[in-house]
Design an enzyme around this catalytic site. Sequence first.
Site, PDB file in Angstrom:
ATOM      1  N   LYS A   1       0.830  -1.252  -0.142  1.00  0.00           N
ATOM      2  CA  LYS A   1       0.215  -0.180  -0.013  1.00  0.00           C
ATOM      3  C   LYS A   1       1.054   1.348  -0.102  1.00  0.00           C
ATOM      4  O   LYS A   1       1.259   1.647   0.808  1.00  0.00           O
ATOM      5  CB  LYS A   1      -0.963  -0.060   1.118  1.00  0.00           C
TER       6      LYS A   1
ATOM      7  N   GLU B   1      -0.565   5.311  -8.214  1.00  0.00           N
ATOM      8  CA  GLU B   1      -0.261   6.145  -6.932  1.00  0.00           C
ATOM      9  C   GLU B   1       0.871   6.948  -7.608  1.00  0.00           C
ATOM     10  O   GLU B   1       1.924   6.631  -8.027  1.00  0.00           O
ATOM     11  CB  GLU B   1       0.395   5.191  -5.832  1.00  0.00           C
TER      12      GLU B   1
END
Length: 666
Positions: A116, A178
């Site tokens: 993550k 991201e």
Amino acid sequence: MEKKEAGERILKLKKEIDFHRYQYHVLDKETLSEAALDSLKHELYTLEQKFPEFITADSPTQRVEGKPLAKFTKVKHETPMLSIEDVFTFSELEAWETRVSKFSGREIAPFFCMVKLDGLAVELVYENGVLKTASTRGDGVIGEDITQNIRTIESVPLVLTKPKGHFYNFEHIVVRGEIFFPLKAFEKLNKELKKAGQVEFANPRNAAAGSVRQLDSKITAGRPLDFSAWDLVSEHGEKTHDEEWQIIKELGFKTNPLGKVATNLKEVEQFFNEVKNKRDKLDYWIDGTVVRVNDNAVFKSLGVVGKTPRGLVAYKFPAEETTSVVEAVEWLVGRTGALTPVVTLKPTLIAGTTVKHASLHNADEIKRLDVRVGDTVVIYKAGEIIPKVKEVLKNLRPKNSKEIVPPETCPVCGAKVVRKVGEVAIVCSNRNCFAQDKERVLHSVRAFGIDGFGPQTIELLLDEKIIQGPADIFSMTVDDVIELERFADISANKLIKEIQSKKNISLPKFIVALGIRHVGEETASLLAEHFLTLEKIMKAKEEELSMVSGIGEVVGKSVADFFKDEHNQKIIEGYLERGVKIEKGKPKPRGKFFGKTFVLTGTLSSMGRNEAKEKIKSLGGNISSSVSKNTDYVVVGEEPGSKFTEAQKLEVKVLNETEFLGLLNK
Ligand SMILES: [Zn+2]
């Protein structure tokens, strides 16, 4: 918790979370650590699960991060960019699998695991292989158009490569990923901002967000942002998430190398631990892993609950900071008689372990923080066994909160509690206080390195008056111990044997055993190296003690006061009478820097300041904080301070980093 109480708590939590979220995600300001915020969010989520009637559309659990700023054009996402539910333990992860399997009526494994990344989630839309729009997540439905800025990021392909084999719909491709700020570059950026007198970024995530949301794309272009893709939203015939990753790569995107399929939760856990161990070595921030049902058909069928997909969960690293509620306060009496407030908390998880207590240092700290029983507090782990209270979330204070008042009498012996002039600690005035005796014995036992001798045994021995102070343990016999509860022949024999075998002790350890205020292992070693025998330390005057390198006035006074006290002299006699033998101290070996004094200024590129100091000290050199005629060398790093000019004025030898390293390695 009662329903009414839960409803009130939920209302307060929602308000508090929303405030900090707005600060963080819209204004890029950190008013509460992310870990603490997660903890509040987690409490809210758990309460809402228990009382679903309180779930409202405006709850932070039903919303995804960040409102779009007015200054950017708005973009509607084709499919909403949802948020992810957090879990912090393996059992919570198992609960998720059980719940979701039950919901779907079938096995949901295998899973796709990925890291993550802690950056800014964006969506990229390509038409006929050409980048058309890039947008932020925004509120999940509508984001901000940041296409101009995203174009400046080298790892974002402006044109895609058409994959070979089964692939259709190249005309329209939607990829999510991201934007993140590499750590080294982040540190460099902050250094530059500081130099220019500008506000630094709190963390790499804020730096990424702040750099992407610039109206002037030239600023974004000047920042070394990176991009990693993690999801293919448009459909091209892929059946699993790992196939999606394959396609993403073939299209020309970068994916994170830490991503793989796990056949069951055990393998997920393995992946999680691998990533956790690598975490500090990575050049980017991650805050956990993401676990997703790998089969796309199953994932889709699971659908969405509120604003989070059921088939996806964030398995996060244990937080070093968390929130909990103060249930009570206790005052512990230490070996010096000082009373330390310790709060009892609603059990909470911090850094992977459940804690029920947190320390508050002293009575002044209670006042400073304004902690009350009933308050929600942020606690953090600071290397000690017991975490500390960092701050109180006053908006969450209940009406019936109770002020914490320091006791006037010792909770153990009932003697009057006093506060010495100029000191923060409040102290039990009774020198024979049981609690102090117990702590003193425990401290001594630890310094002597005696095993198998815990607080409960010490309590028993004191209770039965077998011992009265630390030295008495050395005159204990098997008969003394065997009478005690829980002690059989063998264990009594073993304990006495263990005690007798530890009678010879080094001088520094003996000094530690005495429990002198402000004197830990390091100071004890300095004293032993300088004076070599206990007699000499006992005779030394306060001024003499303060002069020892590494020992200042406060410690010098504390040591002198300790040995002046007759009571303490008797304790030492007691040890010696009972056969304790103190080995003579060893003089410090004379290193090549013996007698030389160094002053450090500026930043060294090859080592930190403390490391440099340690190296000098280990070679026998002294460190001084200011330049004088007695200084032998001034080591000058990058951006030196006034000490450099001072050195030139006094004509002290100046060493640059290369010269210093040369001297170290000579
Ligand atoms: Zn007491």
